[in-house]
Design a protein around this motif. Structure first.
Motif, mmCIF file in Angstrom:
data_model
loop_
_atom_site.group_PDB
_atom_site.id
_atom_site.type_symbol
_atom_site.label_atom_id
_atom_site.label_comp_id
_atom_site.label_asym_id
_atom_site.label_seq_id
_atom_site.Cartn_x
_atom_site.Cartn_y
_atom_site.Cartn_z
ATOM 1 N N ALA A 159 0.846 -1.184 0.000
ATOM 2 C CA ALA A 159 0.000 0.000 0.000
ATOM 3 C C ALA A 159 0.886 1.241 0.000
ATOM 4 O O ALA A 159 1.740 1.393 0.877
ATOM 5 N N ILE A 160 0.661 2.115 -0.995
ATOM 6 C CA ILE A 160 1.502 3.299 -1.188
ATOM 7 C C ILE A 160 0.678 4.534 -0.881
ATOM 8 O O ILE A 160 -0.422 4.699 -1.411
ATOM 9 N N SER A 161 1.200 5.406 -0.020
ATOM 10 C CA SER A 161 0.456 6.609 0.325
ATOM 11 C C SER A 161 1.408 7.772 0.540
ATOM 12 O O SER A 161 2.564 7.586 0.914
ATOM 13 N N GLY A 162 0.890 8.978 0.311
ATOM 14 C CA GLY A 162 1.620 10.189 0.653
ATOM 15 C C GLY A 162 2.678 10.631 -0.320
ATOM 16 O O GLY A 162 3.367 11.615 -0.053
ATOM 17 N N PHE A 163 2.837 9.953 -1.441
ATOM 18 C CA PHE A 163 3.836 10.359 -2.431
ATOM 19 C C PHE A 163 3.154 11.127 -3.551
ATOM 20 O O PHE A 163 2.018 10.830 -3.916
ATOM 21 N N THR A 164 3.878 12.091 -4.113
ATOM 22 C CA THR A 164 3.356 12.752 -5.288
ATOM 23 C C THR A 164 3.391 11.767 -6.449
ATOM 24 O O THR A 164 4.252 10.901 -6.531
ATOM 25 N N PHE A 165 2.392 11.888 -7.316
ATOM 26 C CA PHE A 165 2.387 11.025 -8.484
ATOM 27 C C PHE A 165 3.573 11.384 -9.371
ATOM 28 O O PHE A 165 4.085 12.499 -9.322
ATOM 29 N N PHE A 191 8.098 6.333 -11.418
ATOM 30 C CA PHE A 191 8.093 5.608 -12.678
ATOM 31 C C PHE A 191 7.786 4.122 -12.535
ATOM 32 O O PHE A 191 7.297 3.513 -13.473
ATOM 33 N N ALA A 192 8.107 3.554 -11.386
ATOM 34 C CA ALA A 192 7.907 2.115 -11.248
ATOM 35 C C ALA A 192 7.792 1.726 -9.787
ATOM 36 O O ALA A 192 8.263 2.432 -8.891
ATOM 37 N N ILE A 193 7.150 0.583 -9.588
ATOM 38 C CA ILE A 193 7.067 -0.087 -8.297
ATOM 39 C C ILE A 193 7.754 -1.432 -8.467
ATOM 40 O O ILE A 193 7.544 -2.112 -9.484
ATOM 41 N N ALA A 194 8.548 -1.804 -7.495
ATOM 42 C CA ALA A 194 9.275 -3.070 -7.598
ATOM 43 C C ALA A 194 9.184 -3.856 -6.306
ATOM 44 O O ALA A 194 8.938 -3.291 -5.232
ATOM 45 N N TRP A 195 9.398 -5.138 -6.429
ATOM 46 C CA TRP A 195 9.493 -6.040 -5.286
ATOM 47 C C TRP A 195 10.912 -6.594 -5.202
ATOM 48 O O TRP A 195 11.501 -6.966 -6.228
ATOM 49 N N PHE A 196 11.401 -6.655 -3.977
ATOM 50 C CA PHE A 196 12.715 -7.191 -3.684
ATOM 51 C C PHE A 196 12.591 -8.193 -2.546
ATOM 52 O O PHE A 196 11.563 -8.239 -1.864
ATOM 53 N N ILE A 256 7.028 -3.071 -12.120
ATOM 54 C CA ILE A 256 5.927 -2.704 -12.991
ATOM 55 C C ILE A 256 5.994 -1.200 -13.204
ATOM 56 O O ILE A 256 6.108 -0.433 -12.244
ATOM 57 N N LYS A 257 5.935 -0.776 -14.447
ATOM 58 C CA LYS A 257 5.972 0.643 -14.766
ATOM 59 C C LYS A 257 4.593 1.259 -14.548
ATOM 60 O O LYS A 257 3.568 0.657 -14.888
ATOM 61 N N THR A 258 4.565 2.459 -14.043
ATOM 62 C CA THR A 258 3.285 3.082 -13.729
ATOM 63 C C THR A 258 2.633 3.723 -14.949
ATOM 64 O O THR A 258 1.428 3.962 -14.943
ATOM 65 N N ASN A 259 3.382 3.988 -16.010
ATOM 66 C CA ASN A 259 2.763 4.645 -17.164
ATOM 67 C C ASN A 259 2.047 3.651 -18.070
ATOM 68 O O ASN A 259 0.928 3.925 -18.532
ATOM 69 N N ASP A 260 2.648 2.497 -18.316
ATOM 70 C CA ASP A 260 2.042 1.566 -19.268
ATOM 71 C C ASP A 260 1.794 0.171 -18.704
ATOM 72 O O ASP A 260 1.291 -0.697 -19.413
ATOM 73 N N GLY A 261 2.157 -0.064 -17.448
ATOM 74 C CA GLY A 261 1.922 -1.364 -16.829
ATOM 75 C C GLY A 261 2.850 -2.467 -17.284
ATOM 76 O O GLY A 261 2.632 -3.640 -16.941
ATOM 77 N N SER A 262 3.890 -2.111 -18.034
ATOM 78 C CA SER A 262 4.829 -3.153 -18.458
ATOM 79 C C SER A 262 5.564 -3.714 -17.243
ATOM 80 O O SER A 262 5.734 -3.017 -16.240
ATOM 81 N N THR A 299 3.918 -13.074 -10.045
ATOM 82 C CA THR A 299 3.272 -12.098 -10.919
ATOM 83 C C THR A 299 3.098 -10.787 -10.171
ATOM 84 O O THR A 299 2.508 -10.760 -9.084
ATOM 85 N N ILE A 300 3.606 -9.709 -10.750
ATOM 86 C CA ILE A 300 3.439 -8.381 -10.173
ATOM 87 C C ILE A 300 2.252 -7.705 -10.839
ATOM 88 O O ILE A 300 2.030 -7.863 -12.044
ATOM 89 N N SER A 301 1.485 -6.976 -10.039
ATOM 90 C CA SER A 301 0.338 -6.242 -10.579
ATOM 91 C C SER A 301 0.115 -4.986 -9.757
ATOM 92 O O SER A 301 0.757 -4.779 -8.735
ATOM 93 N N ARG A 302 -0.827 -4.176 -10.236
ATOM 94 C CA ARG A 302 -1.061 -2.916 -9.562
ATOM 95 C C ARG A 302 -2.519 -2.531 -9.706
ATOM 96 O O ARG A 302 -3.106 -2.702 -10.785
ATOM 97 N N ASP A 303 -3.103 -2.026 -8.624
ATOM 98 C CA ASP A 303 -4.445 -1.464 -8.642
ATOM 99 C C ASP A 303 -4.296 0.039 -8.480
ATOM 100 O O ASP A 303 -4.019 0.521 -7.379
ATOM 101 N N LYS A 304 -4.456 0.763 -9.579
ATOM 102 C CA LYS A 304 -4.224 2.211 -9.533
ATOM 103 C C LYS A 304 -5.198 2.905 -8.610
ATOM 104 O O LYS A 304 -4.840 3.847 -7.893
ATOM 105 N N ALA A 305 -6.453 2.448 -8.608
ATOM 106 C CA ALA A 305 -7.475 3.093 -7.782
ATOM 107 C C ALA A 305 -7.158 2.971 -6.297
ATOM 108 O O ALA A 305 -7.437 3.873 -5.510
#
Length: 124
Positions: free
Chosen positions: A23-29, A32-37, A51-57, A69-75
């Motif tokens: 869960a990501i909060s408090g950052f300005t949009f 460029f990417a979210i990653a798991w380590f 996962i890139k935030t602009n195109d979901g690649s 599998t990495i994924s993202r729920d923008k909402a």
């Protein structure tokens, strides 16, 4: 101040599955990417997926390709890591991170903000 909060870790038998959340909060949009380590005891932190935030690649490291599998729920401003066919060598603390820099990659040094981690143990 922004924060990333991981959850979903736990104990799972070999061959099992877990789904981690970040869960990501408090950052300005504009990151460029979210990653798991992950980091196992006595080992360096290793990149697993981004996962890139602009195109979901997405991209995956070889040890997890085909199993994670990495994924993202923008909402919900949340990223996920679905982990299947888990192996004892997947035991580690798992972290998510974001980067405001390009290019996007798997190196921890490329990432600007980190969560506190969630522990995953794969054992019978």
């Amino acid at each position: 101040q922004g924060q990333l909060v991981e959850s979903g870790g736990g104990l799972v038998p070999p061959g099992g599955s877990l789904k981690l959340s970040c869960a990501i909060s408090g950052f300005t949009f504009g990151y460029f990417a979210i990653a798991w380590f992950r980091q196992a005891p006595g080992k360096e932190r290793e990149g697993l997926a981004w996962i890139k935030t602009n195109d979901g690649s997405t991209s995956y490291s070889n040890p997890v390709l085909g199993r994670f599998t990495i994924s993202r729920d923008k909402a919900k401003n949340t990223a996920y890591l679905q982990m299947d066919d888990l192996k004892p060598e997947d035991t580690a603390v798992y972290y998510c991170a974001i980067t405001y820099s390009l290019p996007v990659g798997m190196s921890p040094q490329m990432y600007d903000y980190w969560g506190q981690g969630t522990r995953v143990t794969v054992s019978s």
